[in-house]
Write an enzyme that holds these catalytic residues in place. Sequence first.
Site, PDB file in Angstrom:
ATOM      1  N   HIS A 285       0.796  -1.171   0.018  1.00  0.00           N
ATOM      2  CA  HIS A 285       0.091   0.055  -0.067  1.00  0.00           C
ATOM      3  C   HIS A 285       0.939   1.071   0.084  1.00  0.00           C
ATOM      4  O   HIS A 285       0.305   2.337  -0.453  1.00  0.00           O
ATOM      5  CB  HIS A 285      -0.752  -0.063   1.099  1.00  0.00           C
ATOM      6  CG  HIS A 285      -2.075  -0.839   1.021  1.00  0.00           C
ATOM      7  ND1 HIS A 285      -1.914  -2.170   1.271  1.00  0.00           N
ATOM      8  CD2 HIS A 285      -3.482  -0.591   0.630  1.00  0.00           C
ATOM      9  CE1 HIS A 285      -3.304  -2.895   1.050  1.00  0.00           C
ATOM     10  NE2 HIS A 285      -3.907  -1.819   0.749  1.00  0.00           N
ATOM     11  N   GLY A 286       2.076   1.107   0.352  1.00  0.00           N
ATOM     12  CA  GLY A 286       2.804   2.419   0.485  1.00  0.00           C
ATOM     13  C   GLY A 286       4.003   2.148   1.317  1.00  0.00           C
ATOM     14  O   GLY A 286       4.006   1.433   2.183  1.00  0.00           O
TER      15      GLY A 286
END
Lengths: 78, 361, 461
Positions: C305-306
């Site tokens: 997701h990051g």
Amino acid sequence: MDVKEQLNLIFREVFDDDAIAITPQMTANDVEGWDSLSHITLIVAIEIKFKIEFNRKELRGFKNVGDLLNAISAKIKT
Amino acid sequence: MGSEVSLGYLLRLPLKLAALLVLLEASFRWIIPAAYTPYLCFDEKESILRYDPSKLRVGLYTHGGLAEIRARWHINSMGWVNAREYAISNGRPAKPVIAVIGDSYVEAFQVDSDHDFASVLRTELGATYEVYTFGMSGAELSQYLQMSRYVRKAFHPQVLIFVLVDGDVLGSRLATGNKPGCVYFSHSTSGMVETLIPYAGSTAKSLYRKMALLRYIRLNRGLWVPGVSPSGDRSLDAGKDAHEIIDYAFACIRRENPGCTVLMVVDAPRRDIYRGKIPKSNIEYRALVKSVSLQNGFHMVDLSDAMASLYYANHVKFDFDGNYHWNEHGHQVIAEQILEEWPRSRLRARIPRSVAAPEAR
Amino acid sequence: MTFNSLEFFLFMPVVYLAYYFSPDRFRWMLLLAASFIFYAALKVPYLLGVLLLVATATYAFGLWLDRAPTPQAKYRLLWAGVVTNILILGVLKYIPFHAFVAIGVSFYVFQAISYLIDVHDEIEKPEPHFGYFLLYLAFFPKLLQGPIERAGHLIPQLKVLRPGDLQAFRSGMWMIVGGLFKKVVIAERLALLVDPVYSNVQDYAGISLLLATYVYAFQIYYDFSGYTDIALGTARLFGVDLTENFHSPYSATSVADFWRRWHISFSRWILDYIFKPLQMRWRDWQSWGTASALVVTFLACGLWHGSSWGFLIWGGLHGIYMASSVFYNPYQKRLDGVLGLKGSPYLRLWRILVTFNLVCLAWIFFRASNLKDAVFVATHLFGGIGDMSRLIDLWGFREPFVALISMGLLALLSFLSKRQHLAEAFFDRPFWARCLVYYGVIMYLLVLGSFSSRAFVYVRF
């Protein structure tokens, strides 16, 4: 005891359910508690009992209990 | 296995869509009225963007999903949003003129044409002065400068009131400016350069005016409108860019308007006031405007203190839910604040006539 | 372009009509062209290059893999292909650039990796036709935010493209409308409540933070499932069936159950390609092996997701939840039996509530702007009620009310459509009656939609 009966015993142990009676068409949906977390427990128990080893590729190919039975039988013979 | 999507079905679809569109169009004409705005036009002679008085002169402006905000507007024959005509006789108006220059906050579509702060000023000062408003949605400080030149030529005002709101300073940069017909600033080696973005009408625009559904989608709901998003980084408000823009614009205004009294009305950070915390960036920004105003002999009317103390006392907002423009209460407060500071500003903020004549542009 | 834009509503009918009238053998080309236009409309030109790079490399590795003479060679080629893909994703996403630079890449890179592994495991044959393979990655309904499709599920469909039948057309259109409703009426409105609190967490405490977190749980659900509905509905118009991504996630009775219901195509991916292999490798450690595999899998989930601590902690929390359940599950079963709770509806309700709260605790780290804020929220959730007037000032009564009514209507509709054959009954009605319903729905969307900020949440992953 043939392979099917031995496998049935393993199922009963792993899923703690004496009423289980496996059939070749059974899948994970049919056995309560058989999910990805408990799957490996089942596989390990099978490997120990039959003194065989599965690889990941084979595991992905199993669609139901019947496939499992065939694979076990094939491995014991060799 | 169901039946196929037949050609007949596809051919009937546009008819069904049309029926739906008719229903929607009717709803936004009579049930929830979609907003009307006046037609824009670009005055080539004066190089100024204003409204076209030969087209729609009055209309109903609405905003919001349920058209909660409704107000009538009126444009006069000079093409500005105002209920009254601007009188010019022999090149000079009869009474001394107060010219109010700004953007959508001065246009004030959201309140009736006789309820904006300029009208209140007119009521109080109308015996002595004419109060003319020059508001254009989307205009920035750079465009205010351009408008002041037009106003000077046409009306020779004695008082200039500029209304500075959030984003007007940094929005003057050419890099972010995109309203056709407006002037923006940019840097070059020889100093600040003013650029006018050419204006061209478009058939697409005239089409969307005809359909209530499209006007509702664009004006009431703000959808699918290409626009500059406000610069999110508030810390830039008092930065180098802002400093240069304010310096340049204010110096031009001073130079080009000898003998004029100039008021800089600065909007309060209303959202921060409602939240209860005013960020440092805003305080610095207002201090910057104040110092440059003083340098140039302008009087700054800072609305922040008045609005803050009023809000903390009675918790009445100065704007609409879902629309940040001033409501009637807001306009009233602004007018009162200007009037309160009026005597001081008249005494202090006159630009001496001995200032050099404006350079030829 | 994104789903909630004017261009998409003009683009769709044009593509559909072209598709409908096109001869069978050209349809995949048409969809491919449309997908390129769709991707190019984002105005980030190098993204098309990235897509082609990933497609070409993966296609080539797939063919080489299959022809490799020895298992060792196969394995090495597999690793080469997977690493190539991960490098491409890594360079784009984890080197600091402007936030939107990698839209879609995380999704189709994962598809590419699953393809390579499936070919290696001989579950799939490599696709010899580059066009079909490229379309498998680029198919525009699922290009930007998934679902992550398996080659075995999507490629066969791409080979027999034809427009969906009448039922598919109608249900597809309704899914698109439903997705828009979820996004524009519900998710955006909930964001109005969450954003002010989460962008200034220090100004709030106690119940405000708690409420904002609960509301966020629903916001992200409606946002992402709304997008997924539009994706699935659009695909359906073209006769393509994409994977379901959500299945009442907050009715999950355990965190494991939650992951069987949330972002299903993604959780199946990490299950099949990260968890199971690790679990196999560590099977000698039994429960510890499984638990470790879970933690690693969910850390990877967070990382996908990051590259921020917030996402890692979010993933890590889920990993810990799942890992602990491996250990206490057998005891839990025994306890339930002893207390006579087995099968009790109260037990089920309790489990749902506990799971929901565990998931929400993790959402704090997912949503907060930075780690400091997340920790602040997590440690101040029970700081009292004092703030309520502020929250009421901020939220008002109208927005939460409209949100609740809209969520209720949607839930009612979905409940009814399962009980009766709602669709059939509806389409049996004469057109004027249906037209009024369409009119009502569109008016609801336009009048009560919240149109402030517009990007979908998962577009940045």
